[in-house]
Design an enzyme around this catalytic site. Structure first.
Site, short mmCIF file in Angstrom:
data_model
loop_
_atom_site.label_atom_id
_atom_site.label_comp_id
_atom_site.label_asym_id
_atom_site.label_seq_id
_atom_site.Cartn_x
_atom_site.Cartn_y
_atom_site.Cartn_z
N CYS A 98 0.82 -1.22 0.00
CA CYS A 98 0.00 0.00 0.00
C CYS A 98 0.85 1.27 0.00
O CYS A 98 0.55 2.24 -0.66
CB CYS A 98 -0.91 0.04 1.22
SG CYS A 98 -2.14 -1.27 1.28
N CYS A 239 8.77 6.41 34.57
CA CYS A 239 8.64 7.62 35.38
C CYS A 239 7.68 7.39 36.53
O CYS A 239 7.94 7.76 37.67
CB CYS A 239 8.12 8.78 34.52
SG CYS A 239 9.31 10.08 34.21
#
Lengths: 278, 150
Positions: A98, A239
């Site tokens: 594609c 984090c």
């Protein structure tokens, strides 16, 4: 004598790892200067300038990103190039069927995450998996799988140097608001919000870590600590665990909303993926 | 006889502050951000407190605060004021309050509350209902901070 040499080498290595960052350096990759500093966009109230995380890294780490032969993330881009042409799934298609050349996806990374036709906010990983399941009729890749990391690195590279520019209005606005609220919400036993470190204290050392603005324009990132590529959501998870908070899941609506908000805070910074960080 | 006394003493120490009630996190009474009374009734040990201040899993004070007394330790943070002379600037009661929950004195501070066990959002299950330091550790760190004069 030998011991002395080894000791000196060790000392040099230790020094190198804590060498002060050159925050005034320019990031020139393969002859192209990337934008690592930009005026803060109007929707970022508390910053005047947005700064790439590259500026906060040591000279040695900075240097790794200036040459594609030195950038360890580029190996994975090469792997993705192989995958790009490989047929997978019941539809008998490859990415190339594609999209032809990866360069046809230039600019895509600058707009991620982005609301899809059904009004849902999708990260690049979601779009990749939609291609795989809907168009290729192949199995989706796991968020942090090597295949997925490789492919997001390849797609990001097509936009390298282009400024981040995500939509935050219209159908994206409610997601953006959600991400913004998260950014200022304190989580975990250490009771810290993203803003406490990355807005109020960027440029400061927190123990051995030089705090950056937490920009995400460099993802997927080759992190020396990980010895591999990692996703934005993996970094968020790390984090949160650091502040003793229960992380959201990779690919969750929450992390994708936070990703949108952070992407908007980096508006104007060049896409760097795959970048190199410590 | 001496031996028995020693054993009794050790037992008492091991049992913690015999006779003195440990103040639970939710029972702490603040006065303008300060906490005048000890959490345990047992004087803090400054040497132990110094170790806690360095330990990344306990006080980790160096993450944010520079401290000349700990110059031998690498990587001092720049996020918060240096601890040098902190005992000249703050009273014992103020420092205790700051350690327990600095948000009672400095609204919006980045500093974690070291003796608070509720009110967190999405706390990791391992830490649910727990404080970062226990009561005696707070008193130990406090004793250490009180040695930092200029």
């Amino acid at each position: 004598m030998k011991i002395r040499t080894i000791t000196t080498a060790l000392a040099a290595a230790v020094l190198a790892s804590v060498a002060p960052a050159d925050e005034d350096a320019d990031l020139v990759v393969e002859g192209e200067t990337l934008i690592t500093r930009a005026p803060a966009p109007a929707h970022v109230e508390n910053l005047t300038e947005v700064l790439s995380g590259w500026l906060f890294r040591s000279d040695e780490t900075q240097a790794l990103q200036t040459d594609d032969f030195d950038n360890p993330g580029m190996i994975f881009v090469d792997q993705a190039l192989d995958t790009w042409d490989e047929v997978d799934g019941a539809a008998g298609k490859a990415c190339a069927s594609c999209h032809e050349d990866p360069s046809s996806l230039a600019g895509v990374r600058t707009t991620m995450p982005k609301v899809n036709e059904d009004g849902e906010l999708w990260a690049m990983e979601d779009y990749v998996n939609d291609c795989r399941t809907t168009r290729m009729e192949a199995e989706p890749w796991k968020w942090e799988s090597q295949d997925m990391l490789n492919m997001t690195a390849l797609v990001s590279l097509q936009s390298r140097g282009m400024p981040m520019n995500v939509a935050i209005d219209g159908p994206a606005q409610s997601y953006w608001e959600q991400g913004k609220e998260m950014y200022y919400t304190r989580y975990g036993q250490l009771d810290m919000a993203c803003a406490n470190c990355h807005e109020d204290n960027y440029g400061n050392m927190i123990r051995a870590d030089h705090l950056s603005q937490g920009q995400i324009n460099g993802f997927p990132v080759y992190r020396l600590k990980w010895a591999g590529l990692g996703s934005i959501h993996r970094r968020f998870k790390g984090c949160m665990e650091n502040i003793r908070a229960e992380p959201f899941k990779r690919g969750s609506d929450e992390f994708t909303a936070l990703e949108l908000y952070l992407a908007s805070r980096g508006e104007g910074l060049s896409v760097e993926g795959p970048s190199v960080r410590n | 006889m001496v031996r028995i006394s020693g054993a009794v003493l050790i037992a008492l120490l091991a049992a913690g502050p015999a006779g003195a009630e440990v103040v639970a996190p939710q029972q702490v009474i603040f006065d303008d951000g300060a906490v005048p009374s000890s959490l345990t009734g047992v004087p803090g040990n400054a040497e132990v407190g110094r170790t806690i201040a360095v330990d990344r899993k306990l006080g980790n004070c160096l993450a944010c605060h520079e401290n000349t007394d700990l110059a031998a330790e690498p990587f001092h943070g720049e996020v918060a004021p240096p601890l040098d002379g902190v005992a000249d600037r703050w009273s014992e009661a103020e420092l205790r309050g700051i350690l327990i929950n600095s948000k009672m004195m400095f609204e919006g501070t980045i500093m974690p509350a070291f003796y608070r066990d509720t009110g967190y959002s999405r706390i990791l299950p391992d830490f649910e209902g727990m404080t970062i330091l226990d009561a005696q550790q707070v008193e130990d760190v406090l004793a250490y901070l009180l040695t930092l004069t200029e």
